[in-house]
Design a protein around this motif. Sequence first.
Motif, short mmCIF file in Angstrom:
data_model
loop_
_atom_site.label_atom_id
_atom_site.label_comp_id
_atom_site.label_asym_id
_atom_site.label_seq_id
_atom_site.Cartn_x
_atom_site.Cartn_y
_atom_site.Cartn_z
N SER A 1 0.82 -1.21 0.00
CA SER A 1 0.00 0.00 0.00
C SER A 1 0.86 1.26 0.00
O SER A 1 0.33 2.37 -0.14
N GLY A 2 2.18 1.11 0.20
CA GLY A 2 3.07 2.27 0.14
C GLY A 2 3.56 2.78 1.48
O GLY A 2 3.91 3.95 1.61
N LYS A 3 3.61 1.90 2.49
CA LYS A 3 4.06 2.33 3.83
C LYS A 3 5.52 2.77 3.83
O LYS A 3 5.86 3.85 4.32
N CYS A 7 -4.81 1.90 -0.01
CA CYS A 7 -4.55 2.08 -1.44
C CYS A 7 -5.82 2.62 -2.10
O CYS A 7 -6.91 2.08 -1.90
N SER A 8 -5.68 3.67 -2.92
CA SER A 8 -6.86 4.29 -3.53
C SER A 8 -7.48 3.40 -4.61
O SER A 8 -8.61 3.64 -5.02
N VAL A 9 -6.74 2.38 -5.05
CA VAL A 9 -7.28 1.44 -6.04
C VAL A 9 -7.76 0.17 -5.34
O VAL A 9 -8.89 -0.28 -5.54
N GLY A 10 -6.91 -0.43 -4.51
CA GLY A 10 -7.26 -1.68 -3.81
C GLY A 10 -8.27 -1.48 -2.70
O GLY A 10 -9.02 -2.40 -2.36
N GLY A 11 -8.30 -0.29 -2.10
CA GLY A 11 -9.26 -0.01 -1.04
C GLY A 11 -8.92 -0.73 0.26
O GLY A 11 -7.76 -0.99 0.57
N VAL A 12 -9.95 -1.04 1.02
CA VAL A 12 -9.78 -1.76 2.29
C VAL A 12 -9.60 -3.24 1.98
O VAL A 12 -10.52 -3.89 1.48
N GLN A 13 -8.40 -3.78 2.26
CA GLN A 13 -8.09 -5.17 1.96
C GLN A 13 -7.98 -5.99 3.24
O GLN A 13 -8.15 -5.45 4.35
N SER A 14 -7.70 -7.27 3.09
CA SER A 14 -7.77 -8.17 4.25
C SER A 14 -6.85 -7.74 5.39
O SER A 14 -7.26 -7.70 6.55
N GLN A 15 -5.59 -7.39 5.06
CA GLN A 15 -4.67 -7.01 6.12
C GLN A 15 -5.00 -5.63 6.68
O GLN A 15 -4.65 -5.33 7.83
N SER A 16 -5.69 -4.78 5.91
CA SER A 16 -6.16 -3.50 6.43
C SER A 16 -7.10 -3.75 7.61
O SER A 16 -7.06 -3.05 8.62
N ILE A 17 -7.96 -4.76 7.45
CA ILE A 17 -8.92 -5.10 8.51
C ILE A 17 -8.18 -5.62 9.73
O ILE A 17 -8.49 -5.25 10.87
N GLN A 72 -15.67 2.42 1.99
CA GLN A 72 -15.27 1.09 2.46
C GLN A 72 -14.77 1.14 3.90
O GLN A 72 -15.05 0.24 4.70
N ALA A 73 -14.02 2.20 4.24
CA ALA A 73 -13.52 2.35 5.61
C ALA A 73 -14.68 2.49 6.59
O ALA A 73 -14.64 1.96 7.71
N ARG A 74 -15.73 3.17 6.17
CA ARG A 74 -16.90 3.34 7.04
C ARG A 74 -17.67 2.03 7.19
O ARG A 74 -18.15 1.71 8.29
N SER A 75 -17.77 1.26 6.10
CA SER A 75 -18.58 0.03 6.16
C SER A 75 -17.79 -1.17 6.69
O SER A 75 -18.26 -1.88 7.57
N LYS A 76 -16.57 -1.38 6.16
CA LYS A 76 -15.81 -2.57 6.56
C LYS A 76 -15.07 -2.39 7.88
O LYS A 76 -14.96 -3.32 8.67
N LEU A 77 -14.50 -1.21 8.09
CA LEU A 77 -13.73 -0.97 9.32
C LEU A 77 -14.56 -0.30 10.40
O LEU A 77 -14.09 -0.11 11.52
N ARG A 78 -15.78 0.11 10.04
CA ARG A 78 -16.68 0.81 10.97
C ARG A 78 -16.02 2.07 11.52
O ARG A 78 -16.14 2.39 12.70
N HIS A 79 -15.31 2.76 10.64
CA HIS A 79 -14.70 4.04 11.03
C HIS A 79 -15.74 5.14 11.00
O HIS A 79 -16.53 5.23 10.05
#
Length: 714
Positions: A76-78, A165-175, A208-215
């Motif tokens: 993701s570019g860390k 990542c602005s293309v990949g979005g919220v991915q498994s390791q993001s969660i 996606q951050a709001r729905s998957k990560l509940r941010h």
Amino acid sequence: MARFPRSAIPRLLYTFFSSKTRRFYPSPTAALLLGNFEVRQFSAGNVARAKDAKEPWWKESMERLRNIGISAHIDSGKTTLTERILYYTGRIHEIHEVRGKDGVGAKMDSMDLEREKGITIQSAATYCTWKDYQINIIDTPGHVDFTIEVERALRVLDGAILVLCSVGGVQSQSITVDRQMRRYEVPRLAFINKLDRMGADPWKVLNQARSKLRHHSAAVQVPIGLEENFQGLIDLVQLKAYYFHGSSGEKVVAEEIPADMDVIVAEKRRELIEMVSEVDDKLAEAFLNDDPISSVDLEEAVCRATIARKFVPVFMGSAFKNKGVQPLLDGVLSYLPCPIEVSNYALDQTKNEEKVMLPGTPDGPLVALAFKLEEGRFGQLTYLRVYEGVIRKGDFIVNINTGKKIKVPRLVRMHSDEMEDIQEAHAGQIVAVFGVDCASGDTFTNGSVKYTMTSMSVPEPVMSLAVQPVSKDSGGQFSKALNRFQREDPTFRVGLDAESGQTIISGMGELHLDIYVERIRREYKVDAIVGKPRVNFRETITQHAEFDYLHKKQSGGQGQYGRVCGYVEPLPPGSPIKFEFENMIVGQAVPSNFIPAIEKGFKEAANSGSLIGHPVENIRIVLTDGASHAVDSSELAFKLAAIYAFRQCYSAARPVILEPIMLVELKVPTEFQGTVAGDINKRKGVIVGNDQDGDDSIITANVSETCFLLKGSA
């Protein structure tokens, strides 16, 4: 009041010195020397208070300190983002890419393996100065196999940047990373990276951050263009447009907002105010009263909500294209907490582990946590987070977990793999010490208190491999390597399979174990053979079979004579014992002193069945008759008679192979439940339970170990 000249205090007594502002910050030692005097000017006109003033000497330096981690899904570019941060803050003087053509590699990827593979394997610590603030940074791996590195970094940090990542979005390791941040109650910013890539959509990622990560989150910036047209950013708090000029984007130019973007800026700023108002009462009152909300009011509200972990501000940019990094650094200073704004707790061992809140000030007794170990050129390097008090070179500190008193021989600050010697460090800082023998998670104090910090969460290994050195001569180096890696990495386990005699290494995945095997080869010059662990099969019989065997041997002198008669049969299903021997001989056909030798012979024979050579279990052996010789019978003769009798009747008892069945529990996101269940069925598994835990499904199944070892880890 008397003035105390700065020149009277040696410079080495100062903790901080900023080359940009030419400003010194006093250390605890300097503060003691200052006594009741007041220093009016350290260097560039900054006023520091002394002992008799209202504010303690350490307050300003603590408020100007940030401890942050950078975490994300793999690729993701860390590390690219960290490289830009180090460049813009003056810590490095040229930028090198993760997979750059120059072959140098990013500063934070110091291992050869990291530069070759283009991934981060170990978390790396550094520090930099931005606008007179000191920032300690830990760059963490993104691959799930190295999740312990993220775990122990977040355990000791005050804030974090979650890169998406602005293309990949919220991915498994993001969660996974977000879950770790919640576990350790770390306030965070989100940074949507790679806006220059084709298909970039920051608003999709925000949803996606709001729905998957509940941010509970909102953007604090709006991009000016996307993909190849990405030019700059608009700050919704300050209402300014920022453009990044220069060969490496080092010149940030602030301009007025473009006229064609006024509508979207007004819409997104109102959305930001509404989202923050939901979690901040002060801003909500102004919003409901239709009072004008200034940039200062909004910035303070975002800061309060972020530190309270009720809101996640979302920044945007492209680290690779050198856009958006400086505003992100400003956001770290404005919105993430300093060490004294975070609540840290210790357990008082003298009061039955009563929870004690640490003020986090340098005035208190020393409390420090060893969160990472590394084998350095000068011995064991121990990373410490100082939570309270001051640690000095040459001080004696006490390891509360072991009770040992240790002298601090060398104290350093880390810049990736480089070290800078320092004399002392106070609360809030991340440092490293040499020559201190301890384990990861140990707590150190000055001896006046018996506090221990809560330990970090260590996941269980999920994959195992059998490994052995090619040359028997390199066994010593091989063992040394395994012991070292086991000390450094709590998720790396080493064991010996008593049945097969194989050395088994276990870890978080195939890449995790492959990296360690490669490191053994490179760092210890030991080539290792790697294979799947031997499956611990068993054999058993399915029907009754009789045996009658006479062992007779005459070779001059005393011979061997022993005869055993009886039968074998399977034990009933569910029997608690695996092997049963029963003597039903009536009379003295076989003297009683030979019966133990017969039992021993049958047990030895049952250790290796004739089908595949694995142990035989669930078997009952009954001895009904036999014969002996007054001279030639012996324990050895009857033991051999029993072994051959077992082999004689074994094939007649219709033996079968048993394979181990594991009870497996898998925790997966609900959207992947069907895929995982299908994979279990493919591996001949039987699903026995399915429960829900928040957004995750917990699947329980009985699965053959053979299928998992042959087809790979789930």
